[in-house]
Design a protein around this motif. Sequence first.
Motif, PDB file in Angstrom:
ATOM      1  N   GLU A   1      10.960  31.444 -31.329  1.00  0.00           N
ATOM      2  CA  GLU A   1      10.734  30.643 -29.370  1.00  0.00           C
ATOM      3  C   GLU A   1      11.976  30.816 -29.279  1.00  0.00           C
ATOM      4  O   GLU A   1      12.578  29.660 -30.457  1.00  0.00           O
ATOM      5  CB  GLU A   1       9.745  30.392 -29.949  1.00  0.00           C
ATOM      6  N   GLY A   2      12.772  30.805 -28.895  1.00  0.00           N
ATOM      7  CA  GLY A   2      13.937  30.240 -27.829  1.00  0.00           C
ATOM      8  C   GLY A   2      13.533  28.884 -27.055  1.00  0.00           C
ATOM      9  O   GLY A   2      14.259  27.580 -27.232  1.00  0.00           O
ATOM     10  N   ASN A   3      13.223  28.982 -26.510  1.00  0.00           N
ATOM     11  CA  ASN A   3      12.064  27.146 -26.148  1.00  0.00           C
ATOM     12  C   ASN A   3      11.169  26.847 -26.263  1.00  0.00           C
ATOM     13  O   ASN A   3       9.855  27.337 -26.100  1.00  0.00           O
ATOM     14  CB  ASN A   3      12.561  27.398 -24.054  1.00  0.00           C
ATOM     15  N   PHE A   4      11.692  25.985 -26.872  1.00  0.00           N
ATOM     16  CA  PHE A   4       9.417  25.077 -27.521  1.00  0.00           C
ATOM     17  C   PHE A   4       9.661  23.965 -28.149  1.00  0.00           C
ATOM     18  O   PHE A   4       8.581  23.135 -27.745  1.00  0.00           O
ATOM     19  CB  PHE A   4       9.521  25.784 -28.895  1.00  0.00           C
ATOM     20  N   GLN A   5      10.761  22.985 -27.323  1.00  0.00           N
ATOM     21  CA  GLN A   5      10.528  21.258 -27.553  1.00  0.00           C
ATOM     22  C   GLN A   5      10.936  20.769 -26.230  1.00  0.00           C
ATOM     23  O   GLN A   5      11.888  20.496 -25.244  1.00  0.00           O
ATOM     24  CB  GLN A   5      12.170  20.767 -28.033  1.00  0.00           C
ATOM     25  N   LEU A   6       9.296  20.790 -26.054  1.00  0.00           N
ATOM     26  CA  LEU A   6       9.305  19.782 -24.689  1.00  0.00           C
ATOM     27  C   LEU A   6       9.732  18.038 -24.880  1.00  0.00           C
ATOM     28  O   LEU A   6       9.343  17.386 -25.792  1.00  0.00           O
ATOM     29  CB  LEU A   6       7.607  19.689 -24.635  1.00  0.00           C
ATOM     30  N   VAL A   7      11.145  17.520 -24.171  1.00  0.00           N
ATOM     31  CA  VAL A   7      11.305  16.434 -24.189  1.00  0.00           C
ATOM     32  C   VAL A   7      10.952  16.218 -22.632  1.00  0.00           C
ATOM     33  O   VAL A   7      11.343  16.260 -21.912  1.00  0.00           O
ATOM     34  CB  VAL A   7      13.092  16.417 -24.516  1.00  0.00           C
ATOM     35  N   GLN A   8      10.646  14.463 -22.772  1.00  0.00           N
ATOM     36  CA  GLN A   8       9.988  13.976 -21.210  1.00  0.00           C
ATOM     37  C   GLN A   8      10.562  13.477 -20.932  1.00  0.00           C
ATOM     38  O   GLN A   8      11.595  12.709 -22.199  1.00  0.00           O
ATOM     39  CB  GLN A   8       8.396  13.662 -21.916  1.00  0.00           C
ATOM     40  N   HIS A   9      11.299  12.908 -19.948  1.00  0.00           N
ATOM     41  CA  HIS A   9      11.905  12.248 -19.391  1.00  0.00           C
ATOM     42  C   HIS A   9      11.863  10.476 -20.313  1.00  0.00           C
ATOM     43  O   HIS A   9      13.226  10.434 -20.574  1.00  0.00           O
ATOM     44  CB  HIS A   9      12.002  11.782 -17.569  1.00  0.00           C
ATOM     45  N   GLN A  10      11.304   9.762 -20.149  1.00  0.00           N
ATOM     46  CA  GLN A  10      10.395   8.504 -20.966  1.00  0.00           C
ATOM     47  C   GLN A  10      11.422   8.410 -22.436  1.00  0.00           C
ATOM     48  O   GLN A  10      12.041   7.507 -22.111  1.00  0.00           O
ATOM     49  CB  GLN A  10       9.187   8.116 -20.354  1.00  0.00           C
ATOM     50  N   GLU A  11      11.117   9.779 -22.925  1.00  0.00           N
ATOM     51  CA  GLU A  11      11.726  10.220 -24.249  1.00  0.00           C
ATOM     52  C   GLU A  11      12.993   9.670 -24.625  1.00  0.00           C
ATOM     53  O   GLU A  11      14.316   8.841 -25.218  1.00  0.00           O
ATOM     54  CB  GLU A  11      10.906  11.553 -25.120  1.00  0.00           C
ATOM     55  N   LEU A  12      13.811  10.441 -23.378  1.00  0.00           N
ATOM     56  CA  LEU A  12      14.888  11.543 -23.265  1.00  0.00           C
ATOM     57  C   LEU A  12      16.127   9.800 -23.033  1.00  0.00           C
ATOM     58  O   LEU A  12      17.073   9.333 -23.357  1.00  0.00           O
ATOM     59  CB  LEU A  12      15.321  12.450 -22.477  1.00  0.00           C
ATOM     60  N   LYS A  13      15.002   9.055 -22.011  1.00  0.00           N
ATOM     61  CA  LYS A  13      16.029   7.665 -21.796  1.00  0.00           C
ATOM     62  C   LYS A  13      16.050   6.286 -22.667  1.00  0.00           C
ATOM     63  O   LYS A  13      17.441   6.123 -22.870  1.00  0.00           O
ATOM     64  CB  LYS A  13      15.171   7.426 -20.323  1.00  0.00           C
ATOM     65  N   ARG A  14      14.487   6.413 -23.539  1.00  0.00           N
ATOM     66  CA  ARG A  14      14.693   6.054 -25.029  1.00  0.00           C
ATOM     67  C   ARG A  14      15.566   5.790 -25.975  1.00  0.00           C
ATOM     68  O   ARG A  14      16.599   5.311 -26.357  1.00  0.00           O
ATOM     69  CB  ARG A  14      12.912   5.939 -25.444  1.00  0.00           C
TER      70      ARG A  14
END
Length: 262
Positions: A172-185
Amino acid sequence: MPDSLPPALAAQLAEVPRGNTQKHVNRAVLADLLTHEAARLGQPGLRWLDAPCGEGEFLTQVRRFFPQADLSGVDVRPVAPAVPGAPVHYQVADLSRAVPFVEDPPFEVLTSISGIMCFANTAQFIAGCAQRLRPGGLLLVSNDNCLTVRDRLSYLFSGRVRRFKLLFEPHEGNFQLVQHQELKRLFDVNGVALKRVVYTAFYTEDLLYLPLALLLWPWQWWQLRRARSSTSQVLRRQLFGFKSLLYRHYFFVGEKLGATEA
């Protein structure tokens, strides 16, 4: 398009092609950098890494607007992207394992456009990006927005947000869900101070969700004001403001702290 840009430059930005991402993302990223970071990015020999760089769509535009930058790219493709002008320093790598260019001097700018949804180990990737930046260097990461009203309705009725299928194929090309909270952390723990959050990629058809967004926004605003967090009110409004309910894409712009600041 920011009003502060000269008309001639704004006209050039309007011609920036979509590339392999949501509409207007590449244009919005370049407009933001030209508005807020033009002085530092205009320096000769400035080292700029794009990871992943795909077929070089974004790097081609970087060379157009920042011709003095020394460009590098990394991707899983075996052939370096065909970017007009001087050759791009290119390395083949799986970014879920490591960010290359370990032996090279640090970069002043590192961009990742619509990349973090395409491979796992986001924590390791952001850590690797931070390590490849010099103190004061910029890290810009863009991602699809899963906070929209449309995504929330999709999750309510189908158990998934729009950009991610309910069942993934092995490649699959897109499979990794990264939420805003996690990216900021991840920015925080790796010594990258988040400077601003910008939403882009608004589609006219999403005006259909405006009435529901207007109903949800007071509740979201109230939670945002009350939440106990070290995050400033300014960044809270940028992270989870009204645009987050309608715009389909966003990007973080962060600055690597010095050793004494981290």
